[in-house]
Design a protein around this motif. Structure first.
Motif, PDB file in Angstrom:
ATOM      1  N   GLU A 134      48.236  45.129  28.610  1.00 55.26           N
ATOM      2  CA  GLU A 134      48.292  45.343  30.054  1.00 55.26           C
ATOM      3  C   GLU A 134      48.251  46.835  30.393  1.00 55.26           C
ATOM      4  OE1 GLU A 134      50.537  43.751  34.058  1.00 55.26           O
ATOM      5  OE2 GLU A 134      51.247  43.097  32.094  1.00 55.26           O
ATOM      6  N   VAL A 141      43.006  42.704  36.757  1.00 50.52           N
ATOM      7  CA  VAL A 141      43.862  41.761  36.042  1.00 50.52           C
ATOM      8  C   VAL A 141      43.951  40.489  36.881  1.00 50.52           C
ATOM      9  CG1 VAL A 141      46.177  41.289  35.135  1.00 50.52           C
ATOM     10  CG2 VAL A 141      45.197  43.591  34.931  1.00 50.52           C
ATOM     11  N   ARG A 143      45.735  36.599  36.955  1.00 50.28           N
ATOM     12  CA  ARG A 143      46.895  35.989  36.292  1.00 50.28           C
ATOM     13  C   ARG A 143      47.317  34.692  36.960  1.00 50.28           C
ATOM     14  NH1 ARG A 143      51.147  40.256  35.601  1.00 50.28           N
ATOM     15  NH2 ARG A 143      50.073  40.567  33.617  1.00 50.28           N
ATOM     16  N   GLU A 159      52.645  46.913  35.688  1.00 47.88           N
ATOM     17  CA  GLU A 159      51.758  46.513  36.774  1.00 47.88           C
ATOM     18  C   GLU A 159      51.800  47.509  37.919  1.00 47.88           C
ATOM     19  OE1 GLU A 159      51.143  43.012  40.138  1.00 47.88           O
ATOM     20  OE2 GLU A 159      52.092  42.499  38.228  1.00 47.88           O
ATOM     21  N   TYR A 169      44.963  43.676  41.001  1.00 47.04           N
ATOM     22  CA  TYR A 169      45.671  42.505  40.494  1.00 47.04           C
ATOM     23  C   TYR A 169      45.493  41.349  41.472  1.00 47.04           C
ATOM     24  CZ  TYR A 169      48.338  44.583  36.622  1.00 47.04           C
ATOM     25  OH  TYR A 169      48.727  45.153  35.419  1.00 47.04           O
ATOM     26  N   GLU A 196      49.570  44.223  44.965  1.00 49.64           N
ATOM     27  CA  GLU A 196      49.096  42.996  44.323  1.00 49.64           C
ATOM     28  C   GLU A 196      48.643  41.975  45.358  1.00 49.64           C
ATOM     29  OE1 GLU A 196      51.508  40.914  41.118  1.00 49.64           O
ATOM     30  OE2 GLU A 196      51.710  39.494  42.777  1.00 49.64           O
ATOM     31  N   THR A 209      46.516  35.237  31.592  1.00 51.72           N
ATOM     32  CA  THR A 209      46.215  36.554  32.152  1.00 51.72           C
ATOM     33  C   THR A 209      44.900  37.026  31.562  1.00 51.72           C
ATOM     34  OG1 THR A 209      48.588  37.081  32.258  1.00 51.72           O
ATOM     35  CG2 THR A 209      47.038  38.890  32.579  1.00 51.72           C
TER      36      THR A 209
END
Length: 327
Positions: A134, A141, A143, A159, A169, A196, A209
């Motif tokens: 990560e 990313v 997830r 993150e 994200y 996010e 992920t």
């Protein structure tokens, strides 16, 4: 950065210790001769001439004589940019060579790894591999987030740092993740606040992920974890493409966990939060617990929201909010 750090940085850019030493000496003396530098540093004149010649070739010095016996330091900006690019190219070549060497090892030496597409990670390596992968994410990313967690269900500073440097994200949470009060307040809220994009489904199809669409981590569910605590690393393949497609399909059908800029300005912040959690499908008790308010306060705010939306039930309210772009 202090001047004491400069020699080490010059070494990283590709200068030898001798070249770095004579360059720093030139910065102290200005225009000088090789003989003077040699005497100052305790070198032989020939060694000083060789170092000055090399610095001149790199663009860090201007020679005052054809034989390299004189030199003046010059603005290093262009030279250092060139050196930095050269080192970057060398690192890329080393990166490629190391990957190729490891692939040769996997094909010819490691008996259990004839297929490079899927790797099984177990035991104490799990947390270390997750954090390393990560931390190296470059652009995106994706997830599916649900319990159990290999890393303690608390804040995710990796993150937050990635979001700060521009990594996107997109996370689909299961309802069970949102209902976990400590996880919601210490992990979900800070990550959403940091940028996010979060959505929620009653359940997610798999713990997954995907990093930069070139590597996926597939973790075990509650039942599987009790039997075999491990995870899978999936590299570019039809399986990785299928997992990415599964995420995109679920993302389109998931319910946003944060309000859009179309939410009525008359709504108070706590009412906007209530709408977000209604969309997550959690119970009234959980909403009150997550927001730190009483059931009576929650009921009063729900009544006010229904009044603004012209609805009667929490389901109608959530539907109205979604249809009108509040979320």
């Amino acid at each position: 950065m202090s001047n004491n750090d400069l020699p080490a940085h010059l070494h990283r850019l590709g200068l030898t210790p001798e070249e770095a030493e004579i360059y720093l000496a030139m910065l102290r003396t200005g225009h000088t001769t090789a003989a003077d530098l040699a005497g100052h540093l305790g070198w032989r004149p020939k060694e000083a001439v060789q170092a000055i010649t090399r610095l001149t070739e790199l663009g860090l010095a201007a020679g005052g004589a054809p034989d390299g016996s004189e030199a003046t330091p010059v603005d290093p900006a262009i030279a250092f940019d060139h050196l930095a690019h050269a080192r970057s190219a060398e690192l890329q070549l080393a990166h490629t060579a190391a990957i190729n060497a490891y692939r040769d090892y996997r094909r010819s030496v490691s008996p259990q790894a004839r297929n490079d597409l899927v790797e099984v990670v177990t035991g104490t390596q799990i947390t270390e591999r997750i954090l390393h992968i990560e931390g190296a994410a470059e652009s995106e990313v994706l997830r599916f987030d649900s319990p159990p967690y290999h890393i303690p269900a608390s804040a995710n500073p990796t993150e937050v740092r990635n979001l700060e440097r521009g990594v996107e994200y997109r996370v689909v949470y299961s309802k069970s993740a949102v209902q976990n009060h400590s996880y919601y307040t210490s992990n979900i809220q800070p990550c959403v606040a940091a940028g996010e994009n979060a959505r929620v489904l009653p359940t997610v199809p798999v713990k997954l992920t995907i990093f930069d669409r070139r590597l996926a981590i597939v973790s075990m569910s509650f039942v599987e974890a009790e039997v075999n605590d491990s995870l899978l690393l999936v590299r570019p393949s039809s399986l990785l493409s299928a997992l990415t497609g599964l995420f995109e399909t679920s993302w389109r059908s998931a319910f946003p966990m944060h309000c859009s800029n179309r939410v009525p300005s008359a709504l108070r912040p706590i009412q906007a939060r209530i709408l977000e959690l209604l969309g997550a499908g959690v119970t009234d008790d959980t909403i009150a617990d997550l927001l730190g308010i009483s059931r009576r306060t929650l009921s009063r705010n729900l009544e006010q929201l229904n009044s603004k939306a012209g609805t009667d039930t929490r389901f109608q309210l959530a539907l109205h909010a979604a249809r009108n772009g509040w979320m």
